[in-house]
Design an enzyme around this catalytic site. Structure first.
Site, mmCIF file in Angstrom:
data_model
loop_
_atom_site.group_PDB
_atom_site.id
_atom_site.type_symbol
_atom_site.label_atom_id
_atom_site.label_comp_id
_atom_site.label_asym_id
_atom_site.label_seq_id
_atom_site.Cartn_x
_atom_site.Cartn_y
_atom_site.Cartn_z
ATOM 1 N N ASP A 35 -14.386 -5.357 7.669
ATOM 2 C CA ASP A 35 -13.893 -4.109 8.113
ATOM 3 C C ASP A 35 -12.702 -3.687 7.490
ATOM 4 O O ASP A 35 -11.611 -4.211 7.636
ATOM 5 C CB ASP A 35 -13.888 -4.195 9.507
ATOM 6 C CG ASP A 35 -13.781 -3.144 10.511
ATOM 7 O OD1 ASP A 35 -13.794 -1.743 9.574
ATOM 8 O OD2 ASP A 35 -13.731 -2.833 11.465
ATOM 9 N N ASP A 36 -12.659 -2.813 6.650
ATOM 10 C CA ASP A 36 -11.647 -1.844 6.048
ATOM 11 C C ASP A 36 -11.016 -2.740 5.070
ATOM 12 O O ASP A 36 -9.615 -2.771 4.587
ATOM 13 C CB ASP A 36 -10.392 -1.635 7.079
ATOM 14 C CG ASP A 36 -10.792 -0.478 8.221
ATOM 15 O OD1 ASP A 36 -11.955 -0.117 8.050
ATOM 16 O OD2 ASP A 36 -10.158 -0.405 8.952
ATOM 17 N N CYS B 74 -16.044 3.459 9.786
ATOM 18 C CA CYS B 74 -16.867 2.320 10.312
ATOM 19 C C CYS B 74 -18.302 2.745 10.780
ATOM 20 O O CYS B 74 -19.396 2.264 10.340
ATOM 21 C CB CYS B 74 -16.201 1.769 11.414
ATOM 22 S SG CYS B 74 -14.567 1.017 10.985
ATOM 23 N N ARG C 66 -21.880 1.812 8.884
ATOM 24 C CA ARG C 66 -22.795 1.132 9.348
ATOM 25 C C ARG C 66 -24.227 1.192 9.499
ATOM 26 O O ARG C 66 -25.253 0.753 9.325
ATOM 27 C CB ARG C 66 -22.169 0.369 10.558
ATOM 28 C CG ARG C 66 -20.899 -0.539 10.304
ATOM 29 C CD ARG C 66 -19.936 -0.655 11.307
ATOM 30 N NE ARG C 66 -18.549 -1.263 10.924
ATOM 31 C CZ ARG C 66 -18.151 -2.427 10.653
ATOM 32 N NH1 ARG C 66 -18.930 -3.404 11.384
ATOM 33 N NH2 ARG C 66 -16.981 -2.381 10.040
ATOM 34 N N LYS D 264 -18.847 -7.336 14.891
ATOM 35 C CA LYS D 264 -18.663 -5.912 15.106
ATOM 36 C C LYS D 264 -19.863 -5.158 14.986
ATOM 37 O O LYS D 264 -20.539 -4.981 13.821
ATOM 38 C CB LYS D 264 -17.316 -5.355 14.497
ATOM 39 C CG LYS D 264 -17.215 -3.632 14.645
ATOM 40 C CD LYS D 264 -15.999 -3.384 13.774
ATOM 41 C CE LYS D 264 -16.012 -1.837 13.675
ATOM 42 N NZ LYS D 264 -14.745 -1.353 13.093
ATOM 43 N N HIS E 83 -20.473 -1.238 16.365
ATOM 44 C CA HIS E 83 -20.106 0.139 16.257
ATOM 45 C C HIS E 83 -21.158 1.164 15.965
ATOM 46 O O HIS E 83 -21.065 2.060 15.163
ATOM 47 C CB HIS E 83 -18.991 -0.041 15.041
ATOM 48 C CG HIS E 83 -18.065 1.127 15.678
ATOM 49 N ND1 HIS E 83 -16.759 1.392 14.869
ATOM 50 C CD2 HIS E 83 -17.952 2.039 16.634
ATOM 51 C CE1 HIS E 83 -16.048 2.292 15.260
ATOM 52 N NE2 HIS E 83 -16.442 2.851 16.493
ATOM 53 N N SER F 265 -14.335 -0.868 17.389
ATOM 54 C CA SER F 265 -13.245 -1.523 16.521
ATOM 55 C C SER F 265 -12.300 -2.379 17.663
ATOM 56 O O SER F 265 -12.296 -2.224 18.798
ATOM 57 C CB SER F 265 -12.707 -0.474 16.139
ATOM 58 O OG SER F 265 -13.576 0.223 15.199
ATOM 59 N N HIS G 145 -9.597 -5.125 9.965
ATOM 60 C CA HIS G 145 -9.292 -3.901 10.468
ATOM 61 C C HIS G 145 -7.934 -4.294 11.565
ATOM 62 O O HIS G 145 -7.955 -5.278 12.258
ATOM 63 C CB HIS G 145 -10.448 -3.441 11.519
ATOM 64 C CG HIS G 145 -10.361 -2.104 12.025
ATOM 65 N ND1 HIS G 145 -9.333 -2.019 13.054
ATOM 66 C CD2 HIS G 145 -11.134 -0.731 11.934
ATOM 67 C CE1 HIS G 145 -9.716 -0.533 13.600
ATOM 68 N NE2 HIS G 145 -10.507 0.018 12.723
ATOM 69 N N ASP H 231 -17.163 -2.315 4.939
ATOM 70 C CA ASP H 231 -17.706 -1.141 5.585
ATOM 71 C C ASP H 231 -16.805 0.119 4.899
ATOM 72 O O ASP H 231 -17.611 1.210 4.866
ATOM 73 C CB ASP H 231 -17.480 -0.943 6.843
ATOM 74 C CG ASP H 231 -16.292 -0.845 7.588
ATOM 75 O OD1 ASP H 231 -15.144 -1.311 6.769
ATOM 76 O OD2 ASP H 231 -16.112 -0.456 8.805
ATOM 77 N N ASN H 232 -15.720 -0.076 4.378
ATOM 78 C CA ASN H 232 -14.945 1.318 3.921
ATOM 79 C C ASN H 232 -13.678 0.688 3.416
ATOM 80 O O ASN H 232 -13.381 -0.356 3.375
ATOM 81 C CB ASN H 232 -14.731 2.314 5.007
ATOM 82 C CG ASN H 232 -13.987 1.953 6.164
ATOM 83 O OD1 ASN H 232 -14.544 1.710 7.177
ATOM 84 N ND2 ASN H 232 -12.805 1.307 6.387
ATOM 85 N N LYS I 210 -9.447 4.292 3.105
ATOM 86 C CA LYS I 210 -10.354 4.654 4.109
ATOM 87 C C LYS I 210 -10.062 6.177 4.498
ATOM 88 O O LYS I 210 -9.280 6.660 4.709
ATOM 89 C CB LYS I 210 -9.812 3.796 5.370
ATOM 90 C CG LYS I 210 -10.500 4.061 6.663
ATOM 91 C CD LYS I 210 -10.196 3.048 7.768
ATOM 92 C CE LYS I 210 -10.757 3.497 8.983
ATOM 93 N NZ LYS I 210 -10.654 2.336 9.948
HETATM 94 MG MG MG Z 1 -14.007 0.162 8.838
#
Ligand code: MG
Length: 477
Positions: free
Chosen positions: A44-45, A84, A88, A141, A143, A166, A257, A309-310, A330
């Protein structure tokens, strides 16, 4: 080409030798051999530049580097969105999030007060593979909606352990205010150019997020120091428990994240500070998954995909990651927001290579479907990448559409990318054009010298937009 053919020949001889040894294989083992296991490890991130194999000078990622060297590293691999929730949705459905109502320019992601989620009409990778006889497990996660009808167990997963959104949500406002000065709200919400105490020295009790098993809440404000480790343990348990069947495992880390946490063993191990510690623990986790597959004899029948994811959340400065040489982060449709560190591994099946062709998380569902012997009779935005993975053939994807919320902001076609909006999301009078082969950092606008390319990309974008059918927006509910 000759080398590739010889390798393929050698592999078929070796595989033939293996299968003749197991002449007493049961029917279920035979099914397992026909259908590969699929593991997606999703961070994540995490930024494009956060692995040592992508040039990070102070983070060590030995396991990812080994995976990249032995498998395929994709250098032009995109997510479906730069935040996010829509990212996803794209990964799990193979469809642009705008088609499922999982993209919004008003509310960029789902929040604890959201009423929406991934519609039941959407088919996730888990649902599709389950219909083909797979066991399906998710750890981490989600989301994509926290109300019961939207949880992983309502979307094709047999089991789920993790957090529904998150790890910075459900903030305990009184507690966080008490450890910061009067300026904390501005720092948190508006522009955290100087991240508050709760980010720099986070404590799990600042965030009342639920840790869940299936539809049950196990606890609120779980010890986030243990998340990467406990997710890893659950993932390893799932692999061991399902080794007789073809399985699909989706391991979606909550880290890196913000707020950032590591277990005690990884505290201070990295030269890069807390963010580096977090990445090195994730790298350890990748190693545990690979090791488990090796020990259980599953490596040569399991495809593992690693991506994020980003892009990095750069407003948190050193608490966010690095997009390396790429522009943006992001939330942006510039490359740093949407191009991700991506590795495919499958010893003996995937041809080791560095792939510059365009790929996307949207392609994972069609690829998994093909490998599992399935077929798709509905519209997806993804492509089957099998021949690139196994034969290093030229990739099927030529385009990528980049949405910010539910607005198409940029398009890539081949080597060229046209932006229709600037970084402040203001519509441009004249699109900006970049040659991503020669200029992956999007530094030099070449629109003025290439009006015909700009016109071609603009027409292509318009044609795509006209084909998108409006649906109920799930993020604004
Ligand atoms: Mg993310």
């Amino acid at each position: 080409m000759i080398y590739r053919s010889l390798t393929a020949l050698l592999m078929s001889v070796l595989l033939g030798a293996c299968s003749s040894e197991s002449g007493d294989a049961t029917a279920s083992q035979q099914v397992a051999k026909d259908k590969p296991n699929i593991v997606i490890i999703f961070t994540d991130d995490m930024g494009y530049g956060d692995m040592s194999n992508s040039g990070h000078p102070t983070i060590k990622t030995y396991n990812l580097d080994r995976m990249a060297a032995e498998g395929q590293k994709w250098t032009n691999f995109y997510v479906a969105a730069s935040v996010c929730t829509p990212s996803r949705a794209g990964l799990l459905t193979g469809r642009l999030p705008v088609r499922s109502g999982m993209a919004s320019s008003q509310r960029r992601v789902l929040f604890p007060d959201s009423k929406g989620g991934l519609p039941q009409t959407e088919i996730t990778i888990a649902e599709h593979l389950k219909s083909l006889g797979y066991s399906t497990g998710m750890v981490g996660k989600w989301h994509l909606g926290h109300l019961p009808e939207y949880l992983p167990t309502s979307n094709g997963f047999d089991s789920w352990y993790g957090i529904p959104y998150s790890n910075d949500m459900d903030m305990n406002l009184d507690l966080v205010a008490s450890v910061n000065d009067e300026d904390w709200e501005r720092r948190h919400v508006i522009h955290p150019e100087n991240p508050g105490v709760h980010w720099k020295n986070p404590k799990s009790e600042y965030w009342d997020v639920p840790l869940m098993q299936g539809e049950e809440i196990l606890e609120r404000a779980p010890d986030q120091h243990q998340l990467t480790k406990s997710y890893t343990e659950k993932a390893v348990e799932f692999i061991k428990a399902n080794k007789e069947d073809p399985f699909f495992l989706y391991l979606a880390h909550s880290m890196p994240h913000v707020p950032l946490f590591t277990s005690e063993e990884f505290s201070g191990v990295s030269t890069a500070g807390l963010y580096g510690d977090v990445i090195e623990e994730i790298d350890w986790s990748v190693g545990q998954v690979i090791k488990t597959l090796e020990e259980e004899g599953l490596s040569e029948n399991t495809m593992v995909v690693f991506t994020s994811d980003n892009g990095p959340w750069d407003i948190y400065k050193t608490l966010g990651g690095s997009a390396g040489m790429l522009r943006g982060a992001k939330g942006s449709v510039f490359e740093g927001g949407v191009r991700e560190p991506t590795i495919f591994s499958w010893p003996g099946k995937i041809q080791p290579a560095i792939i510059h062709d365009i790929g996307s998380t949207l392609d994972i569902l069609p690829t998994a479907s093909n490998l599992a012997g399935g077929s798709l009779d509905y519209q997806v935005d993804g492509y089957d990448l099998t021949e690139v993975l196994t034969e290093v053939e030229v990739g099927p994807r030529e385009e990528m559409f980049f949405y910010g919320g539910d607005v198409l902001r940029a398009v890539r076609l081949g080597r060229y990318k046209a932006h229709f909006y600037d970084e402040n999301r203001e519509k441009l009078d004249q699109p900006w054009l970049y040659d991503l082969n020669e200029d992956p950092g999007e530094k030099y606008d070449i629109a003025a010298d290439n009006p015909e390319v700009v016109a071609r990309l603009a027409a292509y974008a318009l044609q795509h937009e006209q084909g998108v059918v409006p649906v109920v927006n799930q993020l604004e509910r």
